[in-house]
Scaffold this motif. Structure first.
Motif, mmCIF file in Angstrom:
data_model
loop_
_atom_site.group_PDB
_atom_site.id
_atom_site.type_symbol
_atom_site.label_atom_id
_atom_site.label_comp_id
_atom_site.label_asym_id
_atom_site.label_seq_id
_atom_site.Cartn_x
_atom_site.Cartn_y
_atom_site.Cartn_z
ATOM 1 N N LYS A 38 0.972 7.609 8.330
ATOM 2 C CA LYS A 38 0.151 7.196 7.190
ATOM 3 C C LYS A 38 -1.309 7.079 7.627
ATOM 4 O O LYS A 38 -1.869 5.981 7.689
ATOM 5 N N PRO A 39 -1.944 8.194 7.942
ATOM 6 C CA PRO A 39 -3.332 8.116 8.400
ATOM 7 C C PRO A 39 -4.279 7.746 7.276
ATOM 8 O O PRO A 39 -4.049 8.062 6.110
ATOM 9 N N THR A 58 -0.561 25.505 7.686
ATOM 10 C CA THR A 58 0.025 25.434 6.349
ATOM 11 C C THR A 58 -0.798 24.561 5.414
ATOM 12 O O THR A 58 -0.999 24.902 4.238
ATOM 13 N N TYR A 59 -1.293 23.438 5.913
ATOM 14 C CA TYR A 59 -1.953 22.457 5.050
ATOM 15 C C TYR A 59 -3.469 22.656 4.963
ATOM 16 O O TYR A 59 -4.133 21.932 4.230
ATOM 17 N N SER A 60 -4.007 23.610 5.684
ATOM 18 C CA SER A 60 -5.448 23.818 5.667
ATOM 19 C C SER A 60 -5.902 24.383 4.327
ATOM 20 O O SER A 60 -5.373 25.393 3.851
ATOM 21 N N GLU A 61 -6.865 23.722 3.695
ATOM 22 C CA GLU A 61 -7.467 24.168 2.437
ATOM 23 C C GLU A 61 -8.987 24.036 2.566
ATOM 24 O O GLU A 61 -9.560 23.028 2.142
ATOM 25 N N PRO A 62 -9.657 25.021 3.147
ATOM 26 C CA PRO A 62 -11.116 24.917 3.285
ATOM 27 C C PRO A 62 -11.783 24.621 1.953
ATOM 28 O O PRO A 62 -11.456 25.213 0.933
ATOM 29 N N GLY A 63 -12.692 23.673 1.989
ATOM 30 C CA GLY A 63 -13.334 23.221 0.768
ATOM 31 C C GLY A 63 -12.650 22.040 0.130
ATOM 32 O O GLY A 63 -13.236 21.369 -0.725
ATOM 33 N N ALA A 66 0.809 -1.227 0.000
ATOM 34 C CA ALA A 66 0.000 0.000 0.000
ATOM 35 C C ALA A 66 0.833 1.263 0.000
ATOM 36 O O ALA A 66 0.324 2.347 0.286
ATOM 37 N N ASN A 67 2.133 1.175 -0.320
ATOM 38 C CA ASN A 67 2.930 2.370 -0.557
ATOM 39 C C ASN A 67 2.609 2.924 -1.944
ATOM 40 O O ASN A 67 2.188 2.188 -2.839
ATOM 41 N N ARG A 68 2.850 4.190 -2.130
ATOM 42 C CA ARG A 68 2.735 4.768 -3.455
ATOM 43 C C ARG A 68 3.786 4.105 -4.359
ATOM 44 O O ARG A 68 4.970 4.072 -4.033
ATOM 45 N N GLY A 89 5.171 14.754 6.177
ATOM 46 C CA GLY A 89 4.820 13.503 5.512
ATOM 47 C C GLY A 89 3.442 13.011 5.918
ATOM 48 O O GLY A 89 2.698 12.457 5.102
ATOM 49 N N PHE A 90 3.093 13.203 7.188
ATOM 50 C CA PHE A 90 1.774 12.815 7.692
ATOM 51 C C PHE A 90 0.676 13.542 6.922
ATOM 52 O O PHE A 90 -0.285 12.930 6.439
ATOM 53 N N MET A 91 0.804 14.867 6.812
ATOM 54 C CA MET A 91 -0.236 15.654 6.151
ATOM 55 C C MET A 91 -0.293 15.366 4.657
ATOM 56 O O MET A 91 -1.380 15.294 4.069
ATOM 57 N N THR A 92 0.866 15.210 4.048
ATOM 58 C CA THR A 92 0.890 14.907 2.617
ATOM 59 C C THR A 92 0.211 13.576 2.329
ATOM 60 O O THR A 92 -0.558 13.446 1.371
ATOM 61 N N TRP A 93 0.492 12.593 3.161
ATOM 62 C CA TRP A 93 -0.145 11.284 2.984
ATOM 63 C C TRP A 93 -1.660 11.395 3.154
ATOM 64 O O TRP A 93 -2.427 10.848 2.353
ATOM 65 N N ALA A 94 -2.102 12.099 4.192
ATOM 66 C CA ALA A 94 -3.533 12.242 4.446
ATOM 67 C C ALA A 94 -4.234 12.910 3.274
ATOM 68 O O ALA A 94 -5.310 12.477 2.831
ATOM 69 N N ARG A 95 -3.643 13.960 2.755
ATOM 70 C CA ARG A 95 -4.275 14.745 1.696
ATOM 71 C C ARG A 95 -4.189 14.052 0.335
ATOM 72 O O ARG A 95 -5.186 14.012 -0.406
ATOM 73 N N ASP A 96 -3.015 13.502 -0.007
ATOM 74 C CA ASP A 96 -2.774 13.033 -1.371
ATOM 75 C C ASP A 96 -2.905 11.527 -1.534
ATOM 76 O O ASP A 96 -3.440 11.059 -2.542
ATOM 77 N N ASP A 97 -2.394 10.752 -0.570
ATOM 78 C CA ASP A 97 -2.419 9.295 -0.712
ATOM 79 C C ASP A 97 -3.720 8.696 -0.208
ATOM 80 O O ASP A 97 -4.342 7.891 -0.900
ATOM 81 N N ALA A 98 -4.124 9.063 1.005
ATOM 82 C CA ALA A 98 -5.382 8.542 1.544
ATOM 83 C C ALA A 98 -6.589 9.335 1.049
ATOM 84 O O ALA A 98 -7.718 8.883 1.190
#
Length: 873
Positions: free
Chosen positions: A571-572, A451-456, A323-325, A414-423
């Motif tokens: 990796k949430p 930094t990672y907040s994107e409402p919507g 389940a890795n990219r 890495g946590f936030m990137t995974w949550a937003r892009d991978d999961a």
């Protein structure tokens, strides 16, 4: 000498050797005098507030004249806690155990020699880092990237600082307890995983030994043996280098077998010691980057609810076996919705590709699948429900996950990137344990949320895990609505649940905070603040804990249900299990809200507009007399219970519970009799996780392994139902017996299933299962009932005896009755179902919940609906 005397003697020795062993004997008394005469000592360390610097110097002076004991522990621990946080804000990378030791010392009562010894050693270590930062030298590493689950050669190079390492000093080559890389070895230079050490100083030779090592770089809750290379001759002087090679290939080995997970910061911790009797000092950890391997699968993520012809985005993700990219260029993809070609993705793209402006023209359920253009790789996405005018949407998130800021691995970025892009989550919380986190790390988490907040599009919430043992209130994730000006209210200052409640009420408006207890280190369901505790986590990588949510309801609490990952690898929301306590895929919380914004999602969570799943994005709606889940309907003797389920796999059953008792159930999977075509069988292994004793932590994982023999039929295929758990749930043909299959799986609170396809089924067909002996494991430390052995056993089930398509065999275990169930499955099966059930009742406050189970072991749990009564206040 008693064990206590031994600890005390060792502690005194550590002080003599640790803080001032670098000075000649003739200077030691002068050093103590200088430390006591604080006004004469210049400020050598990091910039700290004047009052804190004064307290630190006083602490150092006192610690050099007397070891910590129960009379001095609390005051010293408070100074150490502030000192460590001050250093962190000044840019010093603290030892991973620093905040935990300070917290333990703050809470300790009575004679606690081991804790006092650890606190004294920490004072020594912080003194060295603060007063003489050049003493420890520097560490560098070849940081990659390397490919997951391949062999590699990795070097770390240590440059000796201003403090020499004489004969008897050396290096502990530690390992993170959650890393599933191979254990390195030092005996076979021609073999794999060979570990070596060399020095630029030709006069230095090393001798290898092992030491018991505690903490997250050892045995975590106990000790584990770690290799130590000691200087056997010569002395390492300032500027000398020492090279540690992991997977040394010079003798012909393939290298070190790397972990199965990708990460931006795999730790290879190294500790240095300056004399045989000295303590071990941690060196700053170098982040090793590991990326995914070749493509083996594909997944897709889209919104669960859209309007007719409403444009939406679908994420197509190529992934490896873990389940890795996936690495490399991707093949072209074809995306189908209900067998209608929805989109094509050209080849050569990245592993994660966003397909925009997709539309579905007619209402109803659409099931997404993806195939590579060459037909070699196939996968599925979540179902999408198209509505004419949707009011609420389903937003998916994870309120509980960790990185290397606690006892895990990875970075907040890495946590936030995974949550937003991978999961492809809608919302997430990076909830590090307060006992492992310093002030600088908290500030980093706060900035990362902003930094990672994107409402919507993507909504991260600031939070942390309040971490105390079960008897003091148990673990609770604390979530804030907004990150601005938020201080964590940690267990250091609020060590019991009642004090935490009081502290939060004094510091934060009730509407802006949410507490979510979980069962792994069980929250106290008897002591609930109804304004703060609105949701309960009932499932994670630690297991399935439906019982935990029901205990909150049975005690009169009005709470909703969520699930989370509790992933410790940054990796949430979507990741493979790694074994140990984290032995299954993590869960998700579904939030029903009108908009993907901070307020929209947070208000929905506080309003109990949620449900929980084991990770599959199952669509579930449920009403009682028109009132949706999580709400309280007016009192009515007549109750109409209605709902709809759209699954990610064929449905097994739907059940409705009233006040914790089964009210109604419907099976969608069972086949009454064999009709001649290939027979689909499900063999499920199940064990309860509910503790025997109230107030205890859950029962651990139950291992199931052994041989499955098929008589009177031919096995065409065999596979685990949980495709995301292939490393821990597996079945393969026995090379020595064509009708025998070796299997292994685990259960904790829900079934784990093996799927068999049989042909040539004769009247006498049967399954014989021989179970190996084993041992329960994992989870938080039991308080009363310890992990128990599992006896070897055997059971035979004749397929002709399956009544209504199923048969269950009881498997006695200590304090429990575990089960093996064999079911005859209907070919194909349905993924969609609606229910309409009438009930009556005269009791105010009756509550109803729904549980959905699929053939792939995925589960969804609704939040309750109450009829009449009143909420707690």
């Amino acid at each position: 000498m008693s064990c206590y005397q031994t600890v005390f003697s060792n502690r005194q020795s550590a002080y003599k050797e640790g803080l001032y062993s670098r000075y000649p004997r003739s200077m030691k008394y002068l050093l103590v005098l200088v430390l006591l005469t604080i006004s004469l000592a210049p400020a050598l360390g990091a910039e700290l507030p004047a009052t804190l610097r004064e307290a630190v110097r006083q602490l150092q002076a006192e610690a050099n004249t007397s070891p910590t004991d129960e009379t001095s522990r609390a005051a010293r621990a408070e100074t150490v806690w502030q000192w460590a946080n001050g250093l962190s804000l000044a840019g010093v990378q603290l030892p991973v155990h620093a905040t935990q030791i300070a917290t333990q010392a703050l809470h300790a009562r009575g004679k606690r020699l081991a804790i006092d010894h650890m606190l004294d050693n920490l004072i020594v270590e912080l003194s060295l880092m603060d007063d003489t930062p050049t003493a420890l030298g520097t560490l560098t590493a070849t940081q990659g990237p390397f490919t997951a689950r391949t062999h590699a050669e990795i070097r770390q190079t240590y440059t000796v600082g201003t403090r020499e390492i004489p004969t008897g000093g050396g290096f502990v080559i530690a390992a993170h307890f959650m890393s599933n890389a191979a254990d390195w070895q030092i005996t076979d230079s021609a073999g794999d995983n060979y570990l070596s050490i060399t020095s630029s100083n030709p006069a230095v030779n090393f001798a290898a030994d092992s030491v018991p090592f505690p903490g997250m770089h050892g045995g975590f809750r106990g000790t584990a043996k770690r290799i130590v290379f000691r200087v056997a001759s010569g002395s390492l002087n300032a500027g000398d280098t020492v090279t540690i090679t992991y997977g040394d290939r010079s003798g012909g080995g393939r290298g070190l077998l790397l972990p199965s997970f990708s990460t931006d910061a795999w730790p290879l911790p190294v500790y240095v010691t300056f004399s045989p009797g000295d303590q071990f000092f941690s060196l700053p950890i170098q982040p090793i980057r590991i990326v995914g391997a070749e493509l083996t699968g594909v997944a897709a993520f889209g919104p669960s609810i859209v309007g007719v012809n409403e444009p939406f985005t679908l994420s197509v993700r190529g992934e490896d076996a873990f389940a890795n990219r996936a690495a490399g260029d991707m093949p072209g993809w074809r995306v189908y919705a209900n067998d209608t070609l929805l989109a094509e993705v050209p080849p050569g793209g990245d592993a994660v590709t966003l397909v925009d402006n997709l539309k579905l023209a007619s209402p109803g359920a659409w099931h997404i699948r993806v195939e590579s253009m060459d037909g070699n790789v196939r996968g599925e996405g979540n179902p999408i429900l198209v509505q004419t005018a949707p009011v609420d949407r389903i937003f998916w998130g994870d309120t509980h996950g960790h990185s290397g800021f606690a006892e895990g691995i990875g970075t907040p970025e890495g946590f936030m990137t995974w949550a937003r892009d991978d999961a492809r989550l809608d919302y997430v919380t990076h909830s590090e344990h307060d006992v492992f986190m310093d002030d600088a790390e908290w500030e980093t988490l706060r900035r990362t949320v902003i930094t990672y907040s994107e409402p919507g599009r993507f909504v991260p919430f600031l939070g942390y895990e309040w971490t105390v043992e079960n008897r003091l209130g148990g673990h609770h994730n604390v979530l804030f609505r907004t990150p601005q000006d938020r201080a964590r209210l940690g267990s250091q200052q609020f060590p019991t649940l009642s004090r935490l409640y009081a502290g939060i009420h004094a510091a934060v408006a009730e509407k802006d905070v949410l507490l979510i207890p979980h069962a792994h280190q069980s929250g106290d369901y008897r002591l609930v603040d109804p304004e703060l505790t609105r949701l309960v986590e009932i499932m994670s990588m630690h297991g399935n804990f439906e019982w935990f949510g029901r205990m909150y309801l049975n005690h009169g609490n009005q709470v909703g249900f969520v699930a989370a990952s509790d992933n410790h690898l940054a990796k949430p929301g979507y990741s493979a299990p790694i074994g140990g306590s984290l032995s299954q895929r993590g869960g998700l919380g579904a939030v029903l809200a009108s908009e993907r914004t901070t307020d929209g999602i947070f208000d929905a969570m506080r309003g109990l507009r949620t449900y929980a799943t084991t990770g599959d994005r199952i669509i579930l709606s449920f009403t009682a007399n028109g009132t949706p889940m999580g709400q309280r309907a007016p009192m009515d003797r007549n109750r109409k219970l209605q709902g709809q389920v759209i699954g990610t796999a064929p449905l097994d059953n739907i059940a409705i519970f009233k006040n914790d008792q089964l009210l109604w159930t419907q099976s969608y999977a069972l086949e009454d009799r064999h009709k001649g075509e290939p027979l689909e069988l499900a063999v499920s292994f199940d064990s309860s996780a509910e503790p025997v004793n109230p107030g205890d932590n859950p029962r651990g994982w139950r291992p199931w392994s052994g041989l499955l023999k098929v008589v009177g039929a031919r096995v065409l295929a065999a596979r685990p139902a949980r495709q995301q758990s292939l490393t821990l749930s597996r079945i393969s043909a026995d090379a020595n017996a064509p009708d025998t299959w070796r299997f292994a799986t685990l259960s904790r609170g829900a079934p784990s299933t093996l799927l068999l396809t049989l042909d040539d089924v004769r009247a006498n067909a049967s399954l014989s299962i021989q179970l190996d002996e084993g041992m329960e494991f994992g989870g938080a430390p039991p308080i009363y009932r310890q992990h128990q052995p599992v006896d070897a056993a055997s059971v035979t089930i004749r397929l002709a005896d399956l009544r209504d398509g199923r048969q269950t065999a009881r498997m006695p275990a200590v304090d429990y009755q575990d089960e093996i169930t064999v079911r005859r499955l209907r070919p194909g099966g349905t993924r969609e179902a609606s229910f309409d059930v009438d009930d009556t009742g005269t009791t105010q406050g009756d509550y109803y919940t729904v549980r959905v189970m699929q053939n792939n072991d995925a589960i969804a749990w609704s939040s309750p609906i109450w009829i009449g009564g009143h909420p707690p206040r």
